[in-house]
Design a protein around this motif. Structure first.
Motif, mmCIF file in Angstrom:
data_model
loop_
_atom_site.group_PDB
_atom_site.id
_atom_site.type_symbol
_atom_site.label_atom_id
_atom_site.label_comp_id
_atom_site.label_asym_id
_atom_site.label_seq_id
_atom_site.Cartn_x
_atom_site.Cartn_y
_atom_site.Cartn_z
ATOM 1 N N VAL A 380 5.910 17.124 21.595
ATOM 2 C CA VAL A 380 6.127 16.866 20.166
ATOM 3 C C VAL A 380 7.465 16.176 19.979
ATOM 4 C CG1 VAL A 380 6.509 17.935 17.912
ATOM 5 C CG2 VAL A 380 4.691 18.791 19.393
ATOM 6 N N LEU A 381 7.438 15.055 19.270
ATOM 7 C CA LEU A 381 8.648 14.318 18.935
ATOM 8 C C LEU A 381 9.226 14.870 17.640
ATOM 9 C CD1 LEU A 381 10.379 11.838 19.761
ATOM 10 C CD2 LEU A 381 8.929 10.476 18.258
ATOM 11 N N VAL A 382 10.546 15.076 17.623
ATOM 12 C CA VAL A 382 11.232 15.656 16.469
ATOM 13 C C VAL A 382 12.331 14.711 16.021
ATOM 14 C CG1 VAL A 382 12.457 17.667 15.561
ATOM 15 C CG2 VAL A 382 10.807 17.953 17.424
ATOM 16 N N GLY A 383 12.384 14.423 14.733
ATOM 17 C CA GLY A 383 13.434 13.558 14.215
ATOM 18 C C GLY A 383 13.837 13.954 12.815
ATOM 19 N N GLU A 384 15.007 13.521 12.399
ATOM 20 C CA GLU A 384 15.516 13.806 11.058
ATOM 21 C C GLU A 384 15.427 12.551 10.198
ATOM 22 O OE1 GLU A 384 19.423 15.654 8.760
ATOM 23 O OE2 GLU A 384 19.346 15.569 10.948
ATOM 24 N N VAL A 385 14.809 12.686 9.028
ATOM 25 C CA VAL A 385 14.566 11.550 8.143
ATOM 26 C C VAL A 385 15.761 11.332 7.221
ATOM 27 C CG1 VAL A 385 13.075 10.636 6.327
ATOM 28 C CG2 VAL A 385 12.093 11.967 8.202
ATOM 29 N N ASP A 386 16.226 10.091 7.151
ATOM 30 C CA ASP A 386 17.249 9.677 6.192
ATOM 31 C C ASP A 386 16.557 8.774 5.180
ATOM 32 O OD1 ASP A 386 19.331 8.547 4.740
ATOM 33 O OD2 ASP A 386 20.677 8.443 6.468
ATOM 34 N N VAL A 387 16.200 9.338 4.026
ATOM 35 C CA VAL A 387 15.438 8.580 3.034
ATOM 36 C C VAL A 387 16.259 7.434 2.472
ATOM 37 C CG1 VAL A 387 14.234 8.730 0.815
ATOM 38 C CG2 VAL A 387 14.049 10.600 2.460
ATOM 39 N N LEU A 388 17.528 7.663 2.201
ATOM 40 C CA LEU A 388 18.359 6.624 1.586
ATOM 41 C C LEU A 388 18.508 5.417 2.504
ATOM 42 C CD1 LEU A 388 21.164 8.781 -0.081
ATOM 43 C CD2 LEU A 388 19.051 7.893 -1.085
ATOM 44 N N ALA A 389 18.630 5.668 3.813
ATOM 45 C CA ALA A 389 18.778 4.571 4.763
ATOM 46 C C ALA A 389 17.431 4.038 5.231
ATOM 47 C CB ALA A 389 19.602 5.033 5.964
ATOM 48 N N GLY A 390 16.350 4.764 4.985
ATOM 49 C CA GLY A 390 15.043 4.346 5.454
ATOM 50 C C GLY A 390 14.926 4.362 6.960
ATOM 51 N N GLU A 391 15.542 5.370 7.602
ATOM 52 C CA GLU A 391 15.521 5.439 9.059
ATOM 53 C C GLU A 391 15.540 6.897 9.507
ATOM 54 O OE1 GLU A 391 18.977 3.235 10.059
ATOM 55 O OE2 GLU A 391 20.357 4.906 9.694
ATOM 56 N N VAL A 392 15.472 7.085 10.826
ATOM 57 C CA VAL A 392 15.402 8.429 11.377
ATOM 58 C C VAL A 392 16.278 8.547 12.611
ATOM 59 C CG1 VAL A 392 13.453 7.943 12.898
ATOM 60 C CG2 VAL A 392 13.812 10.260 12.100
ATOM 61 N N ARG A 393 16.832 9.744 12.797
ATOM 62 C CA ARG A 393 17.597 10.058 14.010
ATOM 63 C C ARG A 393 16.752 10.981 14.868
ATOM 64 N NH1 ARG A 393 21.331 14.283 15.446
ATOM 65 N NH2 ARG A 393 21.078 15.174 13.348
ATOM 66 N N VAL A 394 16.456 10.560 16.091
ATOM 67 C CA VAL A 394 15.660 11.386 16.997
ATOM 68 C C VAL A 394 16.477 12.602 17.422
ATOM 69 C CG1 VAL A 394 14.571 11.506 19.261
ATOM 70 C CG2 VAL A 394 14.244 9.503 17.832
ATOM 71 N N LEU A 395 15.877 13.786 17.299
ATOM 72 C CA LEU A 395 16.546 15.019 17.694
ATOM 73 C C LEU A 395 16.133 15.471 19.083
ATOM 74 C CD1 LEU A 395 16.331 17.020 14.346
ATOM 75 C CD2 LEU A 395 18.183 15.567 15.168
ATOM 76 N N ASP A 396 14.851 15.343 19.411
ATOM 77 C CA ASP A 396 14.395 15.811 20.716
ATOM 78 C C ASP A 396 12.925 15.483 20.905
ATOM 79 O OD1 ASP A 396 14.451 16.991 23.199
ATOM 80 O OD2 ASP A 396 15.260 18.899 22.493
ATOM 81 N N VAL A 397 12.459 15.621 22.144
ATOM 82 C CA VAL A 397 11.045 15.642 22.472
ATOM 83 C C VAL A 397 10.766 16.989 23.112
ATOM 84 C CG1 VAL A 397 9.179 14.613 23.805
ATOM 85 C CG2 VAL A 397 10.954 13.153 22.817
ATOM 86 N N LEU A 398 9.936 17.799 22.451
ATOM 87 C CA LEU A 398 9.590 19.118 22.966
ATOM 88 C C LEU A 398 8.406 18.954 23.910
ATOM 89 C CD1 LEU A 398 9.834 21.151 19.639
ATOM 90 C CD2 LEU A 398 11.663 20.446 21.196
ATOM 91 N N ARG A 399 8.693 18.834 25.206
ATOM 92 C CA ARG A 399 7.671 18.496 26.182
ATOM 93 C C ARG A 399 6.628 19.599 26.324
ATOM 94 N NH1 ARG A 399 7.610 13.134 26.663
ATOM 95 N NH2 ARG A 399 9.691 12.290 27.119
ATOM 96 N N ASP A 400 7.011 20.851 26.134
ATOM 97 C CA ASP A 400 6.080 21.961 26.311
ATOM 98 C C ASP A 400 5.291 22.291 25.047
ATOM 99 O OD1 ASP A 400 6.891 22.265 28.927
ATOM 100 O OD2 ASP A 400 8.503 23.650 28.408
ATOM 101 N N ALA A 401 5.600 21.643 23.947
ATOM 102 C CA ALA A 401 4.907 21.939 22.692
ATOM 103 C C ALA A 401 3.613 21.134 22.614
ATOM 104 C CB ALA A 401 5.799 21.620 21.501
ATOM 105 N N THR A 402 2.604 21.734 22.005
ATOM 106 C CA THR A 402 1.315 21.051 21.850
ATOM 107 C C THR A 402 0.999 20.734 20.401
ATOM 108 O OG1 THR A 402 0.153 23.180 21.743
ATOM 109 C CG2 THR A 402 0.381 22.162 23.909
#
Length: 428
Positions: A380-402
């Protein structure tokens, strides 16, 4: 920056205790505990590699458990069987290490539980949905030790003066409201049972006013800290028909679906501000700089909140949430498990960014937005959304999550292989 993952073992997490067809308001609602919206992320390529993962820890969680998090406490409410009855046990563990903090039998029975901290207490509200409607119970516990303080019927919400508002009944039964001191449950004020529809006006510090709309008679605005009537006015349509009320910041909207009229009143004096005729409104949304109406023709209208004039209208968007001068909107469509989202200019409705399809979670009231989606290489890919900038910062990839993720406070709970669940602490 590092992160931690806790293996929770087998866990069955029930649905949200108060499912709603509407997205969460910008100011949020109580427990509405577990409130979750869907969102999207814009671009992932420029964010860099995720940080390394720490050692996985195992915590004793049984099937059928409810999982709650408050700060550095991981709280598990699980069933324990006895020869004569079934009783739930409440256990708390320290994060991030998972050391036992305290445990106790739970004195209330409910199907779903929500939790929020208040000073040195933990307030637990249990929901039981039955044929007669929803029964609720609130229990106050000492956060440090788990010691029982008090228990009363009703669901709890914070008031601006630090007390709690307990609400019971509703739907098919009369509603009963009372304010109590959180320290000991002492009643500060209580109102007789009423069949009026009750709408709270919520602020960042808690509820400050309550709007009562009885089947007959005038609408009342009451001080939530005293229960005293501040103002009242008869807002019923000329034909005497029923109408719905929605609180939007400092406005009270009267939605007359019979005549297709929306009337805005000032919340302080119930003075009429404007009327918008010939619009079949399903409900209103707080969109920050504009007021959004979702119409029966599947259109999203953005109104000037001061005049009621239409700024723009579109049949492409289903929902919208305000973020300063931007709106986060989802795209109408079917065939995917996640919604597709875009960023709009609030005043013009012009599309600023396409955010794609992801699931979104709001970490706190009016706070950060975290999105998840399945990674093409697994996990599972996890990221934080910045609505004002229209972009996202990747936080992590949870390899063991389904998948099947949900946010609990500042933690992300995702299902893992073989029916396990893992708790991931989101970076601050």
């Amino acid at each position: 920056m590092t992160d931690s993952v806790i293996d929770l073992g087998v866990l069955r997490h029930g649905p949200d205790p108060d499912p709603s067809p509407r997205p969460p308001r910008a100011h949020g609602r109580q427990l509405r505990a577990a409130l979750v919206a869907l969102l999207a992320l814009l671009t992932l390529a420029a964010a860099g590699a995720p940080p390394p993962r720490q050692v996985v820890l195992t915590l004793p969680v049984r099937p059928g458990a409810d999982v709650l998090v408050d700060g550095d406490l991981f709280v598990v409410i699980e069933p324990t069987s006895t020869p004569s009855s079934q009783q739930r046990r409440l256990a708390a563990y320290r994060l991030p290490g998972g050391e036992p903090a305290w445990q106790m039998p739970l004195s209330g029975e409910a199907r779903y539980w929500g939790i929020f901290p208040l000073g040195g207490l933990l307030m637990l509200t249990g929901y039981e949905i039955g044929p007669q409607g929803r029964d609720t119970t609130t229990i106050a516990l000492d956060r440090a030790t788990g010691a029982y303080r008090w228990q009363q019927p009703g669901s709890a919400s914070k008031l601006v003066d630090g007390n709690l508002l307990l609400s019971s009944g509703g739907e098919s039964e009369p509603s009963v409201l009372r304010a109590v001191d959180p320290c000991c449950g002492t009643v500060r004020w209580q109102l007789p049972a009423t069949t009026a529809e009750i709408s709270p006006h919520e602020t960042a510090r808690g509820i400050d006013r309550l709007i009562f709309s009885p089947p007959t008679g005038p609408v009342e605005v009451r001080d939530a800290t005293t229960g005293v009537v501040l103002t009242r006015s008869d807002l019923r349509p000329a034909d005497g028909g029923r109408f719905g009320l929605q609180v939007m910041d400092d406005l009270l909207l009267a939605l007359d679906r019979g005549s297709g009229t929306v009337t805005a009143y000032g919340l302080d004096q119930l003075d009429r501000r404007w009327i918008r005729p010939n619009v079949n409104v399903d409900f209103a949304l707080d969109c920050g700089l504009v007021l959004c109406l979702r119409t029966g023709s599947n259109r999203l209208q953005a109104l000037d909140p001061a005049t009621g004039e239409v700024r723009w209208s579109s049949s492409r968007w289903g929902w919208a949430w305000g973020h300063e001068d931007r709106l986060l909107a989802n795209v109408l469509g079917r065939g995917d498990s996640s919604d597709r989202f875009v960023v709009l200019d609030a005043l013009t409705g012009q599309e600023v960014a396409d955010l794609g399809r992801w699931d979104l979670y709001e970490l706190s009231q009016g706070g950060r937005l975290v999105g998840t989606r399945k990674h093409p290489d697994g996990g599972v890919l996890v990221g934080e959304v910045d609505v004002l900038a229209g972009e996202v910062r990747v936080l992590d990839v949870l390899r063991d999550a389904t998948g099947e993720c949900q946010v609990i406070s500042y933690h992300l709970l995702c299902s893992g292989p073989s029916g396990t669940y893992r708790l991931w602490q989101l970076p601050v």
